[in-house]
Design a protein around this motif. Structure first.
Motif, PDB file in Angstrom:
ATOM      1  N   GLY A   1      -5.269  -7.237   5.619  1.00 25.61           N
ATOM      2  CA  GLY A   1      -3.926  -7.519   6.719  1.00 25.61           C
ATOM      3  C   GLY A   1      -3.253  -7.432   7.422  1.00 25.61           C
ATOM      4  N   SER A   2      -4.285  -7.323   8.517  1.00 24.29           N
ATOM      5  CA  SER A   2      -4.868  -7.532   9.763  1.00 24.29           C
ATOM      6  C   SER A   2      -5.486  -8.071  10.288  1.00 24.29           C
ATOM      7  CB  SER A   2      -5.762  -6.740  10.898  1.00 24.29           C
ATOM      8  OG  SER A   2      -6.980  -6.002  10.189  1.00 24.29           O
TER       9      SER A   2
ATOM     10  N   GLY B   1      -7.243   4.302   3.009  1.00 21.20           N
ATOM     11  CA  GLY B   1      -6.057   4.826   3.864  1.00 21.20           C
ATOM     12  C   GLY B   1      -5.567   4.356   5.087  1.00 21.20           C
TER      13      GLY B   1
ATOM     14  N   GLY C   1      -7.631  -1.785   9.290  1.00 23.13           N
ATOM     15  CA  GLY C   1      -7.799  -2.354  10.430  1.00 23.13           C
ATOM     16  C   GLY C   1      -9.538  -1.865  10.704  1.00 23.13           C
TER      17      GLY C   1
ATOM     18  N   ASP D   1       0.836  -1.383  -0.069  1.00 22.48           N
ATOM     19  CA  ASP D   1      -0.336  -0.057   0.120  1.00 22.48           C
ATOM     20  C   ASP D   1       0.435   1.557  -0.180  1.00 22.48           C
ATOM     21  OD1 ASP D   1      -2.654  -0.859   0.214  1.00 22.48           O
ATOM     22  OD2 ASP D   1      -1.648  -2.328   2.097  1.00 22.48           O
TER      23      ASP D   1
ATOM     24  N   ASP E   1     -10.787  -5.608  -1.632  1.00 26.32           N
ATOM     25  CA  ASP E   1      -9.174  -4.879  -0.271  1.00 26.32           C
ATOM     26  C   ASP E   1     -10.138  -4.156   0.838  1.00 26.32           C
ATOM     27  OD1 ASP E   1      -6.804  -3.510   1.137  1.00 26.32           O
ATOM     28  OD2 ASP E   1      -6.395  -2.757  -0.701  1.00 26.32           O
TER      29      ASP E   1
HETATM   30  O1  LIG Z   1      -5.106  -0.849   1.427  1.00 27.24           O
HETATM   31  C1  LIG Z   1      -6.079  -0.556   2.194  1.00 27.24           C
HETATM   32  C2  LIG Z   1      -6.384   0.506   3.436  1.00 27.24           C
HETATM   33  O2  LIG Z   1      -6.782   1.704   2.593  1.00 27.24           O
HETATM   34  C3  LIG Z   1      -5.075  -1.969   2.571  1.00 27.24           C
HETATM   35  O3  LIG Z   1      -4.526  -2.636   1.612  1.00 27.24           O
HETATM   36  C4  LIG Z   1      -6.544  -2.785   3.728  1.00 27.24           C
HETATM   37  O4  LIG Z   1      -7.206  -1.924   4.481  1.00 27.24           O
HETATM   38  C5  LIG Z   1      -5.992  -4.153   3.954  1.00 27.24           C
HETATM   39  O5  LIG Z   1      -6.271  -3.700   5.272  1.00 27.24           O
HETATM   40  P1  LIG Z   1      -6.757  -5.097   5.893  1.00 27.24           P
HETATM   41  O6  LIG Z   1      -6.931  -6.149   6.126  1.00 27.24           O
HETATM   42  O7  LIG Z   1      -6.200  -4.519   7.676  1.00 27.24           O
HETATM   43  O8  LIG Z   1      -7.955  -3.753   5.945  1.00 27.24           O
END
Ligand SMILES: O=C(CO)[C@H](O)[C@H](O)COP(=O)(O)O
Ligand SMILES: [Fe+2]
Length: 223
Positions: free
Chosen positions: A196-197, A141, A144, A34, A174
């Motif tokens: 991500g998280s 942005g 989480g 990102d 995403d």
């Molecule tokens: O582009 C993104 C935020 O703008 C990230 O890729 C996304 O938020 C991944 O994080 P999570 O899985 O924790 O939501």
């Protein structure tokens, strides 16, 4: 079972040791990177020099998600740095068809992202220019955040439109992807999932990737 991909986002990794963090997701299909400029989105992450170095040390292909303004100017540099896939935001591009062509010419796959409230219909004619469409399931942005179910109808419409082209265009989601929400996104037609998280927030990220991929692959698309 169908083919689905899990691309963990290093937004939730330890930024002081990214090379080690890559080894913790060795089961992934690609690493999602990102790039945020504190202008297109109210957050700042990494830029071209770090992405270029990541590409040198990573055994996984780089799936670069550009959340930057003036992406027509800066986007192709990420393809030249070796990213396997470069995603730009439709809202940030003045000339998305030209940009997609520039990315492909520079050797990467071309992908276009839409914020949750941006409709896909104005962009359907340019699907053949793209290798992937990214539908954001959170406001871009920050990691989480909670998955936005209001995007599910757009995922279904995108799936139908992509199937109608007969082209191998991936459909990525995403934001807020977990063991629960991945089922709804997969059922609506997504086949590439950024997490991500829900990957880096667990004790065994590599195992979390396998679990997510198995859950998605076992979920048939239902229109
Ligand atoms: O582009 C993104 C935020 O703008 C990230 O890729 C996304 O938020 C991944 O994080 P999570 O899985 O924790 O939501
Ligand atoms: Fe992202």
């Amino acid at each position: 079972m169908r083919t689905c991909q899990i691309n963990p986002s290093i937004l939730s990794a330890d930024f002081t040791n990214l090379e080690r963090e890559l080894t913790r997701i060795h089961t992934a299909d690609a690493v999602h990177v990102d790039v945020m400029d504190n202008h297109f989105v109210p957050n700042l992450t990494i830029g071209l020099p770090v992405v270029a170095r990541l590409n040198e040390v990573s055994e996984l292909p780089l799936d670069v998600h550009l959340m930057i303004s003036d992406v027509d100017r800066w986007g192709p540099g990420y393809a030249e740095a070796g990213a396997a896939s470069v995603t730009f935001h439709a809202e940030a591009s003045a000339a998305p068809v030209k940009l997609a062509r520039d990315l492909r010419a520079a050797g990467s796959r071309a992908a276009m992202a839409l914020r949750p409230a941006t409709p896909i219909e104005p962009y359907l004619d340019m699907l053949p220019e793209l290798d992937m469409v990214l539908l954001m399931t959170v406001e871009p942005g920050f990691g989480g955040q909670a998955f936005l179910d209001l995007v599910l109808p757009k995922i279904r419409r995108a799936r139908k439109a992509i199937d109608g082209t007969g082209l191998p265009i991936a459909l990525q989601v995403d934001g807020g992807v977990t063991r629960e929400t991945i089922l709804r996104a997969a059922e609506a037609g997504a086949d590439v999932f950024v997490a991500g998280s829900s990957v880096y927030g667990t004790a065994d990220p590599a195992e979390a990737v396998v679990t997510l991929r198995n859950l998605a692959a076992a979920t048939p698309v239902s229109m």
